[in-house]
Design an enzyme around this catalytic site. Structure first.
Site, PDB file in Angstrom:
ATOM      1  N   HIS A  73      11.705   1.266  -4.042  1.00 22.87           N
ATOM      2  CA  HIS A  73      12.029   0.332  -2.735  1.00 22.87           C
ATOM      3  C   HIS A  73      12.497  -1.024  -3.328  1.00 22.87           C
ATOM      4  CE1 HIS A  73      10.219   2.619   1.032  1.00 22.87           C
ATOM      5  NE2 HIS A  73      10.911   3.532   0.001  1.00 22.87           N
ATOM      6  N   TYR A 201       7.000  -4.664   8.268  1.00 21.57           N
ATOM      7  CA  TYR A 201       5.723  -5.250   8.481  1.00 21.57           C
ATOM      8  C   TYR A 201       5.920  -5.989   9.898  1.00 21.57           C
ATOM      9  CZ  TYR A 201       3.556  -4.466   4.006  1.00 21.57           C
ATOM     10  OH  TYR A 201       3.418  -3.918   2.882  1.00 21.57           O
ATOM     11  N   PRO A 293      -5.422  -4.955   3.457  1.00 24.52           N
ATOM     12  CA  PRO A 293      -4.426  -4.229   3.149  1.00 24.52           C
ATOM     13  C   PRO A 293      -3.010  -4.774   3.176  1.00 24.52           C
ATOM     14  CG  PRO A 293      -5.376  -2.994   4.855  1.00 24.52           C
ATOM     15  CD  PRO A 293      -6.134  -4.466   4.834  1.00 24.52           C
ATOM     16  N   LYS A 297      -2.390  -4.758  -2.036  1.00 24.32           N
ATOM     17  CA  LYS A 297      -2.694  -4.971  -3.341  1.00 24.32           C
ATOM     18  C   LYS A 297      -4.001  -4.275  -4.009  1.00 24.32           C
ATOM     19  CE  LYS A 297       0.266  -8.022  -4.245  1.00 24.32           C
ATOM     20  NZ  LYS A 297       1.303  -7.243  -4.894  1.00 24.32           N
ATOM     21  N   TYR A 386       4.535  -9.973  -4.044  1.00 22.91           N
ATOM     22  CA  TYR A 386       4.714  -8.744  -3.530  1.00 22.91           C
ATOM     23  C   TYR A 386       4.883  -7.736  -4.706  1.00 22.91           C
ATOM     24  CZ  TYR A 386       5.040  -4.667  -0.211  1.00 22.91           C
ATOM     25  OH  TYR A 386       4.931  -3.533   0.390  1.00 22.91           O
TER      26      TYR A 386
HETATM   27  P1  FAD Z   1     -12.527   3.672  -4.671  1.00 21.11           P
HETATM   28  O1  FAD Z   1     -11.354   4.286  -4.501  1.00 21.11           O
HETATM   29  O2  FAD Z   1     -13.420   3.277  -3.549  1.00 21.11           O
HETATM   30  O3  FAD Z   1     -13.384   4.651  -5.587  1.00 21.11           O
HETATM   31  C1  FAD Z   1     -14.770   4.472  -5.946  1.00 21.11           C
HETATM   32  C2  FAD Z   1     -15.476   5.829  -6.199  1.00 21.11           C
HETATM   33  O4  FAD Z   1     -16.816   5.735  -6.465  1.00 21.11           O
HETATM   34  C3  FAD Z   1     -15.334   6.628  -4.833  1.00 21.11           C
HETATM   35  O5  FAD Z   1     -14.986   7.828  -5.378  1.00 21.11           O
HETATM   36  C4  FAD Z   1     -16.774   6.799  -4.502  1.00 21.11           C
HETATM   37  O6  FAD Z   1     -17.129   7.776  -3.856  1.00 21.11           O
HETATM   38  C5  FAD Z   1     -17.582   6.784  -5.702  1.00 21.11           C
HETATM   39  N1  FAD Z   1     -19.040   5.877  -5.850  1.00 21.11           N
HETATM   40  C6  FAD Z   1     -19.333   5.223  -4.655  1.00 21.11           C
HETATM   41  N2  FAD Z   1     -20.870   4.874  -4.849  1.00 21.11           N
HETATM   42  C7  FAD Z   1     -21.057   5.638  -5.900  1.00 21.11           C
HETATM   43  C8  FAD Z   1     -22.332   5.869  -6.644  1.00 21.11           C
HETATM   44  N3  FAD Z   1     -23.475   5.268  -6.178  1.00 21.11           N
HETATM   45  N4  FAD Z   1     -22.431   6.667  -7.730  1.00 21.11           N
HETATM   46  C9  FAD Z   1     -21.276   7.326  -8.042  1.00 21.11           C
HETATM   47  N5  FAD Z   1     -20.218   7.470  -7.602  1.00 21.11           N
HETATM   48  C10 FAD Z   1     -19.968   6.562  -6.267  1.00 21.11           C
HETATM   49  N6  FAD Z   1      -5.338  -0.167  -0.142  1.00 21.11           N
HETATM   50  C11 FAD Z   1      -3.975  -0.618   0.150  1.00 21.11           C
HETATM   51  O7  FAD Z   1      -3.230  -1.443  -0.712  1.00 21.11           O
HETATM   52  N7  FAD Z   1      -3.293  -0.144   1.204  1.00 21.11           N
HETATM   53  C12 FAD Z   1      -3.900   0.707   2.120  1.00 21.11           C
HETATM   54  O8  FAD Z   1      -3.647   1.113   2.880  1.00 21.11           O
HETATM   55  C13 FAD Z   1      -5.530   0.855   1.931  1.00 21.11           C
HETATM   56  N8  FAD Z   1      -6.050   1.700   2.688  1.00 21.11           N
HETATM   57  C14 FAD Z   1      -7.590   1.663   2.430  1.00 21.11           C
HETATM   58  C15 FAD Z   1      -8.416   2.435   3.332  1.00 21.11           C
HETATM   59  C16 FAD Z   1      -9.726   2.680   3.135  1.00 21.11           C
HETATM   60  C17 FAD Z   1     -10.633   3.389   4.078  1.00 21.11           C
HETATM   61  C18 FAD Z   1     -10.416   1.933   2.014  1.00 21.11           C
HETATM   62  C19 FAD Z   1     -11.840   2.047   1.733  1.00 21.11           C
HETATM   63  C20 FAD Z   1      -9.389   1.229   1.070  1.00 21.11           C
HETATM   64  C21 FAD Z   1      -8.070   1.073   1.427  1.00 21.11           C
HETATM   65  N9  FAD Z   1      -7.183   0.546   0.503  1.00 21.11           N
HETATM   66  C22 FAD Z   1      -5.982   0.224   0.606  1.00 21.11           C
HETATM   67  C23 FAD Z   1      -7.660  -0.065  -0.746  1.00 21.11           C
HETATM   68  C24 FAD Z   1      -7.385   0.824  -1.837  1.00 21.11           C
HETATM   69  O9  FAD Z   1      -7.627   2.259  -1.681  1.00 21.11           O
HETATM   70  C25 FAD Z   1      -8.726   0.471  -2.954  1.00 21.11           C
HETATM   71  O10 FAD Z   1      -8.460  -0.877  -3.356  1.00 21.11           O
HETATM   72  C26 FAD Z   1      -8.708   1.281  -4.193  1.00 21.11           C
HETATM   73  O11 FAD Z   1      -9.143   2.708  -3.731  1.00 21.11           O
HETATM   74  C27 FAD Z   1      -9.627   1.077  -5.247  1.00 21.11           C
HETATM   75  O12 FAD Z   1      -9.926   1.898  -5.963  1.00 21.11           O
HETATM   76  P2  FAD Z   1     -11.500   2.014  -6.694  1.00 21.11           P
HETATM   77  O13 FAD Z   1     -11.315   3.121  -7.772  1.00 21.11           O
HETATM   78  O14 FAD Z   1     -11.997   0.645  -7.239  1.00 21.11           O
HETATM   79  O15 FAD Z   1     -12.560   2.248  -5.559  1.00 21.11           O
HETATM   80  C1  DHB Z   2       0.914   1.131   2.889  1.00 24.00           C
HETATM   81  C2  DHB Z   2      -0.583   0.432   2.950  1.00 24.00           C
HETATM   82  C3  DHB Z   2      -0.436  -0.800   2.847  1.00 24.00           C
HETATM   83  O1  DHB Z   2      -1.522  -1.659   2.952  1.00 24.00           O
HETATM   84  C4  DHB Z   2       0.790  -1.577   2.732  1.00 24.00           C
HETATM   85  O2  DHB Z   2       0.617  -2.930   2.702  1.00 24.00           O
HETATM   86  C5  DHB Z   2       1.850  -1.063   2.486  1.00 24.00           C
HETATM   87  C6  DHB Z   2       1.918   0.581   2.589  1.00 24.00           C
HETATM   88  C7  DHB Z   2       0.642   2.595   2.958  1.00 24.00           C
HETATM   89  O3  DHB Z   2      -0.066   3.238   3.167  1.00 24.00           O
HETATM   90  O4  DHB Z   2       1.877   3.300   2.978  1.00 24.00           O
END
Ligand code: FAD
Ligand code: DHB
Length: 391
Positions: A73, A201, A293, A297, A386
């Protein structure tokens, strides 16, 4: 006792990617994940990858499907008062973003880990981190009713916001910075070709909406909702009616009522814990910080953290004598990028949502958006943030 070099707690994108980057450097890891592999692979979350993220995924050797199926994009649109204003990412920065779901990134990383033969334990219960301040920490966990202990050189806390790693660090050793927002995002996934070509957005009088996509046949859409709302209060019909109202203009008429295949509500929060190192324990990804979100980022920061962490650990194993410098440097490098993304995500959130604030705050939001639409310098600043800095 079983031994590994780096015990990784959490099998989300941060933990899986760290494992893959370290595997490429010949460093052994054991990955412990609380949930099942199917649960982790099925979670619907982020969708936009910065070019820096794509380059790290290339380095990790997990970018071939991303290159085949990801959607480049060159711009994003901001909707305000019935008009759409395009931010031309490519002409302003020379770079573009890639739309490719976190679900797909996770699947590619899980496949790579399975191929590499590196060990993972899913459904690991009661993960406990011991002796993290010493030089030989231990991770204890229960699996299928049996207790296991693993001794390691380092622990990578990649277990998300609610994980055990950050909570293991004594409160006095961490500084916490936090802001909660008075609303959430309701997200819907649906199988229909997106009527929009680029993400929109939208700031509307009824609240924020985001039109995104996952593929040429699948949309991902969000609306700002109340923190008290439950998913079952939002029928598909109610969601699409609200989404159309907020999108406005001719685009609203092009959004059909389609059945959702996933619907979830996420609260919005800004959060940073620093530093990212306590003894032999490192925090990375959502375990250390949360962004709302709006700036897309969260996933990108998880990737930049583990990239810096993989570099620090690799350097440590090459020259252990310089250990402390190298290991502390992880926190310093990662936090510089984290705070920059925190500022941008907070700014985007503030400009695009409806707050129950006073009339002055509303005016400031309007003036700020008008400034963005009129000023090339303001657009350049937004575009640079961005697409993110190169890694
Ligand atoms: P996570 O993906 O949370 O992974 C952490 C892992 O650790 C999980 O699999 C969990 O099960 C595991 N865990 C937890 N506790 C324990 C434990 N005690 N022992 C062992 N394992 C454990 N970002 C965006 O940019 N756009 C979005 O639209 C967006 N939507 C989101 C929606 C939700 C509901 C959430 C929670 C986050 C969202 N995010 C979004 C943020 C983005 O998805 C996260 O920043 C990203 O997943 C971070 O990755 P991570 O691996 O650090 O954490
Ligand atoms: C999406 C999520 C976001 O938080 C964003 O800023 C842009 C796109 C998505 O899930 O596609």
């Amino acid at each position: 006792m079983v031994k590994t070099q780096v015990a990784i707690v959490g099998g989300g994108p941060a933990g899986l990617l760290l494992g893959q980057l370290l595997h490429k450097e010949g460093i052994d890891t054991l990955l412990l994940e609380r949930r099942s592999a199917d649960y982790v692979a099925g979670r619907i979350r982020a969708g936009v990858l910065e070019p820096g993220t794509v380059s790290v995924l290339e380095k990790a050797g997990v970018a071939s499907r991303l290159h085949a199926e990801g959607l480049p994009h060159d711009g994003v649109e901001i909707g305000f008062r019935g008009h759409r204003h395009r931010i031309d990412l490519r002409s302003l920065t020379g770079r573009s973003v890639t739309v490719y779901g976190q679900t797909e990134v996770t699947r590619d990383l899980m496949d790579a880990r399975a191929t590499s033969g590196a060990p993972s334990v899913y459904e690991a219960d009661d993960v406990t981190l011991l002796d993290v301040a010493g030089s030989e920490p231990v991770v204890r966990y229960r699996h299928r009713g049996e207790v296991h202990e693993v001794s390691c050189d380092f622990i990578a806390g990649c277990d998300g916001f609610h994980g055990v790693s950050r909570r293991t660090i004594p409160a006095a050793a961490l500084s916490l910075y936090e802001r909660e927002y008075p609303f959430g995002w309701l997200g819907v996934l649906a199988d229909v070709p997106p009527p929009w070509h680029e993400l929109i957005y939208a700031n509307s009088d009824d609240g924020f909406a985001l039109a995104s996509m996952r593929s040429p046949t699948r949309v991902r859409c969000y609306v700002q909702c109340s923190l008290q709302d439950r998913v079952d209060q939002w029928s598909d019909a109610r969601f699409w009616a609200e989404f159309r109202r907020r999108l406005g203009g001719e685009m609203a008429g092009r959004v059909p009522d389609v059945p959702s295949i996933e619907k979830s509500i996420a609260p919005l929060r800004s959060f940073v814990a620093e530093p990212l190192r306590f003894g032999r324990l490192f925090l990375a990804g959502d375990a250390a910080h949360i962004v709302p979100p709006t700036g897309a980022k969260g996933l990108n920061l998880a990737v930049s953290d583990v990239f810096y962490l993989s570099e620090a650990l690799t350097e440590f194993y090459r020259a252990p004598s310089r250990a402390d410098n190298v290991l502390d440097n992880y926190s310093v490098r990662a936090l510089r990028r984290i705070w920059r993304a925190e500022r941008f995500s907070w700014w985007m959130t503030r400009q695009l949502h409806r707050f129950a604030g006073n009339a002055f705050d509303e005016k400031m939001q309007q003036v700020e958006l008008e400034h963005l639409f009129e000023s090339r310098a303001a657009q350049t600043s937004m575009a640079e943030n961005y697409v993110g800095l190169p890694l």
